[in-house]
Design a protein around this motif. Sequence first.
Motif, mmCIF file in Angstrom:
data_model
loop_
_atom_site.group_PDB
_atom_site.id
_atom_site.type_symbol
_atom_site.label_atom_id
_atom_site.label_comp_id
_atom_site.label_asym_id
_atom_site.label_seq_id
_atom_site.Cartn_x
_atom_site.Cartn_y
_atom_site.Cartn_z
ATOM 1 N N CYS A 74 -22.287 61.175 47.156
ATOM 2 C CA CYS A 74 -23.204 62.215 47.612
ATOM 3 C C CYS A 74 -24.486 61.570 48.135
ATOM 4 C CB CYS A 74 -23.507 63.186 46.477
ATOM 5 S SG CYS A 74 -24.715 64.459 46.900
ATOM 6 N N HIS A 117 -29.043 70.940 49.561
ATOM 7 C CA HIS A 117 -28.195 71.586 50.557
ATOM 8 C C HIS A 117 -26.846 71.887 49.927
ATOM 9 C CE1 HIS A 117 -30.025 70.377 54.701
ATOM 10 N NE2 HIS A 117 -30.780 71.189 54.019
ATOM 11 N N SER A 144 -24.030 71.098 51.038
ATOM 12 C CA SER A 144 -23.152 69.925 51.150
ATOM 13 C C SER A 144 -23.258 69.054 49.902
ATOM 14 C CB SER A 144 -23.510 69.111 52.393
ATOM 15 O OG SER A 144 -24.896 68.820 52.414
ATOM 16 N N SER A 197 -19.135 62.721 51.889
ATOM 17 C CA SER A 197 -19.495 63.781 52.832
ATOM 18 C C SER A 197 -20.549 63.231 53.781
ATOM 19 C CB SER A 197 -20.085 64.984 52.089
ATOM 20 O OG SER A 197 -19.132 65.559 51.233
ATOM 21 N N GLY A 255 -19.099 67.157 58.253
ATOM 22 C CA GLY A 255 -19.552 68.537 58.424
ATOM 23 C C GLY A 255 -20.807 68.569 59.255
ATOM 24 N N SER A 292 -20.214 75.637 51.623
ATOM 25 C CA SER A 292 -19.714 74.384 52.230
ATOM 26 C C SER A 292 -18.457 74.620 53.048
ATOM 27 C CB SER A 292 -19.552 73.257 51.202
ATOM 28 O OG SER A 292 -18.300 73.296 50.560
ATOM 29 N N GLN A 293 -17.697 73.546 53.333
ATOM 30 C CA GLN A 293 -16.537 73.626 54.228
ATOM 31 C C GLN A 293 -15.615 74.797 53.892
ATOM 32 O OE1 GLN A 293 -13.293 71.261 53.076
ATOM 33 N NE2 GLN A 293 -14.278 70.464 51.261
ATOM 34 N N SER A 313 -30.597 67.399 57.266
ATOM 35 C CA SER A 313 -29.221 66.913 57.141
ATOM 36 C C SER A 313 -28.750 66.237 58.422
ATOM 37 C CB SER A 313 -28.293 68.064 56.759
ATOM 38 O OG SER A 313 -28.319 69.058 57.746
#
Lengths: 469, 469
Positions: free
Chosen positions: A184, A190, A192, A231, A258, A288-289, A455
């Motif tokens: 991470c 966030h 994500s 990610s 992402g 998220s996704q 981000s």
Amino acid sequence: MDMTNWLQKRVRLSPKETALVFEGKEETFEEINQAVEILAGKLFARGIRKDQMIALLGKNDRMTFLLIHALQQLGAVTLFLNNRLTKKEIAFQLMNAEVKEVIVADSLEDKITTGIRYTELQETEYEKPELLETWDLTRVSSIMYTSGTTGKPKGVIQTYENHWWSAVSSVLNLGLTEKDSWLCAVPIFHISGLSIMMRSIIYGIPVYLEEHFDEAKITQLLESGHVSTISVVTSMLERLLKMKEGSYHPNVRTVLLGGGPASKTVLEICKQRDIPLVQSFGMTETASQIVTLPPKDALNKIGSSGKALFPAEVKIADDGEILLKGPSITPGYLNNEEATNAAFTDGWFKTGDIGYLDDDGFLFVLERRSDLIISGGENIYPTEIEHVITSYGAVKEVAVVGKPDDKWGSVPVAYVVVDEVFKEAELFGICETNLASYKIPKQIVIVDKLPKTASGKIQRNKLKERHSK
Amino acid sequence: MDMTNWLQKRVRLSPKETALVFEGKEETFEEINQAVEILAGKLFARGIRKDQMIALLGKNDRMTFLLIHALQQLGAVTLFLNNRLTKKEIAFQLMNAEVKEVIVADSLEDKITTGIRYTELQETEYEKPELLETWDLTRVSSIMYTSGTTGKPKGVIQTYENHWWSAVSSVLNLGLTEKDSWLCAVPIFHISGLSIMMRSIIYGIPVYLEEHFDEAKITQLLESGHVSTISVVTSMLERLLKMKEGSYHPNVRTVLLGGGPASKTVLEICKQRDIPLVQSFGMTETASQIVTLPPKDALNKIGSSGKALFPAEVKIADDGEILLKGPSITPGYLNNEEATNAAFTDGWFKTGDIGYLDDDGFLFVLERRSDLIISGGENIYPTEIEHVITSYGAVKEVAVVGKPDDKWGSVPVAYVVVDEVFKEAELFGICETNLASYKIPKQIVIVDKLPKTASGKIQRNKLKERHSK
């Protein structure tokens, strides 16, 4: 539905497994839980209770990680503050969300007027807290503000159910092995980053938490064999690709991309280097996704964000907007019924992005609906022009936006970051070879850098604002 | 909660992946779905509609597999009939469940009075059916009757939610990889088999369906590299271990053992041979395994059934009974409020099994509460005696049950299947060395075989009935 408390359940299932690796120090779920319980007691002593709205302003570090869990254990609702925001922007969110208390990292205390500093909290005497034994999945877990392209930021409500389904949907696509761990380096304020923390306790896998995205350090971790998944957003991926030729340790099985589509060049480099890149599509509102390429299709469907994860659904509205349905999608915006109503149509969430599904049902995201340039009645997709411009090696970064025009309504303008060999005439030559005349930028503006979010997403709206001034 | 139709979602996600391998023929999810749609149309033409109770009496074959999906697509509730039952036992279930129609394999038609034979159904003209677009998870999906040790069989209600959570809980423990597939040689009319079918569409993995448990054929499949996971009961595992020395293809990553604990000998052999045995505990009422050994602990906790899967919970009642809580647990028994009420205490499901949790929270199942022998105020666990008796090589199989006794209330009696070198005196010698005197069987009865259920579990109650006659 009432579910068992996730962290406590995880501790019962795998107390001795690694939960967190931060600055080289490993801690197990049992150890994390003990530290969380102590922090929860200190928060409790400070008067923090179930259902209260508590803002958290921190960095990607151990203390922020623990506080996120501690607030969940108490049943407080956490407003995640983006630490790159200005004092004024933060003040708006605190007021809009009717925040009861702010917990702030000492280094960030200038960003707020009043709150409890991390060191103050640590010095607080522990009081036995009332922790939640079970979690009602419909309860609100977190609030994250998103800045739309117009209007004030809106507070996205994320329930425990949203986080749960996001984690489950992801595992049904990406799989899960005993060797898994998730790096991470995206902000934990966030979705994500927060979603990685939630997956960690649901799957029982370690989070490798990094305070900054330092490509040398990240590359080292990807080569260490300890990390299976990372990610990234496009700019991070680009920095990684520049850092090192070739692939990483074979244990790295997913590089989850992402925050906007990558250029074809970047995707091709990943393919050549055998980097297990998995494109995805998601947002704060989907926890998220929610659309992700199945790993098996990663190489056949380059440029696609994949398919809606089980059990979510995606469809394209008549005007090209991407619509989504599924249990990870937000119930709406905090104290903002108007925005909530505007975000849904017939039970489907309106993403504000434009895209299409190919014959095999794979989603291709074109751009933000608000970024679409309509010129003389023709739809112009900025990304199409950007892909052409990036093929010119002297251009390092590009963003194309619409500029109001009396004759055509709007015309494309390209903002470029270039190196010393750049020649405008060469770039126009490439555009003329590859683009219909109405798509060729009417103006090329050389800038030092492009405006980006925390981000790493390019903020096209900031470029557009230049024209409206 | 309304969820997307699982099979249709799976077809959208991975149409070209293998769904079923039966008699060497592979079919994809797309192909399966087409065949299911046609069958659903034929069932529809026969008047079968949403929410109707439809009994299915078949074998582990392609047609039964397709019919299970077709009935789900129509929204009918499927009563799964055990094909080893007598005509009279089946008649009881059909009446008790108020069945509207029976679909029966031609070879089994003698077991029922009236119904639609598979060949009749196939000859029926297709009519466009009304298929469910979404699945309300609280709807009843299936009914399976279980024979308790006393009283009439009870129809266990299984909702879509039960099946869903069972599949999700399992994946969070066992993981999921691109190479996964599940070998189903257990009956699909049992939850052990049906749950494999449900996982297949939720995970997107193939089911290798076998009509019989032929250990030579199964061994061949386990050596082929095509199979990652197999569900077995103890007797199947023992047959596999006799078939071949050593382990299987490295792709075999889980041999999931259910339906009662295995002997220490069997567990030790698996450990020696590096067979990835994973013990579990579950029942029709929990939609299959609900307590399972994490693969990482498989070798450290031999004899344990593991921990309650995320997000389920296990605890031990004061009298030693194993209690369970979690979303895969049945809402109750069909048309039997009394049994339903008796099965729950304070929201916890009473398993009827006795066990304990060790210091690390791992469950050890001792036996059915009803199998416990209370002799002169002492608790005697039949499995403890059985383990001692099996250590005598001349004993092939053993079951210990209580026999009413005027002086002690109950005394243990051992039923044994033996080979020619068996000597009763030797066996008593072993018992005297290893067991307190009150645990030594008062009688040893040599039998040709032990009574067993369709899934291979020893029916202790049938042995106990001999004493009450």
